[in-house]
Design a protein around this motif. Structure first.
Motif, PDB file in Angstrom:
ATOM      1  N   MET A   1      51.542  22.476  50.118  1.00  0.00           N
ATOM      2  CA  MET A   1      51.033  21.456  49.222  1.00  0.00           C
ATOM      3  C   MET A   1      51.795  21.436  47.898  1.00  0.00           C
ATOM      4  O   MET A   1      52.065  20.376  47.357  1.00  0.00           O
ATOM      5  N   GLU A   2      52.142  22.628  47.384  1.00  0.00           N
ATOM      6  CA  GLU A   2      52.843  22.690  46.101  1.00  0.00           C
ATOM      7  C   GLU A   2      54.225  22.052  46.193  1.00  0.00           C
ATOM      8  O   GLU A   2      54.670  21.386  45.263  1.00  0.00           O
ATOM      9  N   GLN A   3      54.912  22.245  47.334  1.00  0.00           N
ATOM     10  CA  GLN A   3      56.234  21.640  47.520  1.00  0.00           C
ATOM     11  C   GLN A   3      56.124  20.117  47.496  1.00  0.00           C
ATOM     12  O   GLN A   3      56.974  19.441  46.924  1.00  0.00           O
ATOM     13  N   SER A   4      55.066  19.573  48.081  1.00  0.00           N
ATOM     14  CA  SER A   4      54.832  18.136  48.069  1.00  0.00           C
ATOM     15  C   SER A   4      54.597  17.634  46.643  1.00  0.00           C
ATOM     16  O   SER A   4      55.090  16.579  46.253  1.00  0.00           O
ATOM     17  N   ASN A   5      53.848  18.402  45.853  1.00  0.00           N
ATOM     18  CA  ASN A   5      53.608  18.036  44.455  1.00  0.00           C
ATOM     19  C   ASN A   5      54.885  18.088  43.641  1.00  0.00           C
ATOM     20  O   ASN A   5      55.106  17.243  42.772  1.00  0.00           O
ATOM     21  N   ASP A   6      55.735  19.098  43.893  1.00  0.00           N
ATOM     22  CA  ASP A   6      57.014  19.200  43.187  1.00  0.00           C
ATOM     23  C   ASP A   6      57.893  17.997  43.483  1.00  0.00           C
ATOM     24  O   ASP A   6      58.516  17.435  42.589  1.00  0.00           O
ATOM     25  N   ARG A   7      57.933  17.594  44.741  1.00  0.00           N
ATOM     26  CA  ARG A   7      58.755  16.440  45.133  1.00  0.00           C
ATOM     27  C   ARG A   7      58.232  15.165  44.472  1.00  0.00           C
ATOM     28  O   ARG A   7      59.014  14.364  43.954  1.00  0.00           O
ATOM     29  N   LEU A   8      56.918  14.980  44.478  1.00  0.00           N
ATOM     30  CA  LEU A   8      56.325  13.806  43.834  1.00  0.00           C
ATOM     31  C   LEU A   8      56.621  13.810  42.335  1.00  0.00           C
ATOM     32  O   LEU A   8      56.997  12.781  41.767  1.00  0.00           O
ATOM     33  N   ARG A   9      56.495  14.947  41.703  1.00  0.00           N
ATOM     34  CA  ARG A   9      56.782  15.074  40.271  1.00  0.00           C
ATOM     35  C   ARG A   9      58.241  14.696  39.989  1.00  0.00           C
ATOM     36  O   ARG A   9      58.527  13.972  39.044  1.00  0.00           O
ATOM     37  N   MET A  10      59.161  15.167  40.830  1.00  0.00           N
ATOM     38  CA  MET A  10      60.575  14.852  40.626  1.00  0.00           C
ATOM     39  C   MET A  10      60.858  13.367  40.863  1.00  0.00           C
ATOM     40  O   MET A  10      61.687  12.775  40.175  1.00  0.00           O
TER      41      MET A  10
END
Length: 183
Positions: free
Chosen positions: A1-10
């Motif tokens: 889930m955190e990787q998905s949030n990082d991608r969305l943030r970027m």
């Protein structure tokens, strides 16, 4: 889930920095063939802050937005006519320039010194591609293309490269500290 949030943030940061490119493109000093603009400063900032992938993506998004006709290129211009015209090569060159700057920093380190080197080399990438395009699009001699599309931009390009490097590293460090950017 955190990787998905990082991608969305970027991706959100990529869109935000694309908007910054659009805004800085309107800072223009007219010259006979090619104007001095804030675009190259913006590209250096974006690539220094976001790195190779997202920096190049922001540059590509800027090109696409302008190509479809939104007035985001210098002097509130837009459309395919700008891209195939004499200054189009400089805009197209923003993509490999941003990728190179980000890649160089990713392979070395995100320091002001490395960012200055990357941004100066990136400036020359933009100038070489843009000048070659100018030569053919405007049907100029190589000498005329270099005099109109290269030499007037070296000094101001170096100044913009240093500013983009310094400010870009400061902003990147602050975004990283705030955990808003992936390291």
């Amino acid at each position: 889930m955190e990787q998905s949030n990082d991608r969305l943030r970027m991706m959100i940061l990529t869109a935000l920095f694309t908007a910054i490119i659009c805004i800085l493109a309107q800072v223009t000093i007219p010259l006979p063939l090619v104007p001095i603009t804030g675009q190259t400063l913006a590209i250096g900032l974006v690539a220094t802050i976001l790195g190779s992938t997202y920096g190049a993506l922001a540059s590509l998004l800027y090109l696409i937005i302008g190509a479809v006709g939104l007035p985001v290129f210098s002097s509130f211009s837009g459309g395919l006519g700008v891209l195939i015209g004499p200054t189009g090569g400089f805009i197209v060159a923003f993509i490999p320039t941003a990728f190179f700057i980000g890649y160089y920093l990713e392979k070395t380190s995100f320091t002001v010194f490395n960012a200055i080197i990357a941004n100066i080399i990136g400036m020359f990438i933009t100038l070489f591609i843009g000048t070659a395009w100018l030569k053919f699009a405007a049907d100029l001699s190589w000498k005329a293309a270099f005099l109109g599309g290269f030499t007037p931009f070296i000094v101001v390009g170096i100044i913009k490269a240093v500013l983009a490097a310094w400010f870009g590293i400061v902003v990147r460090n602050r975004l990283h500290t705030a955990k808003l950017i992936v390291a």
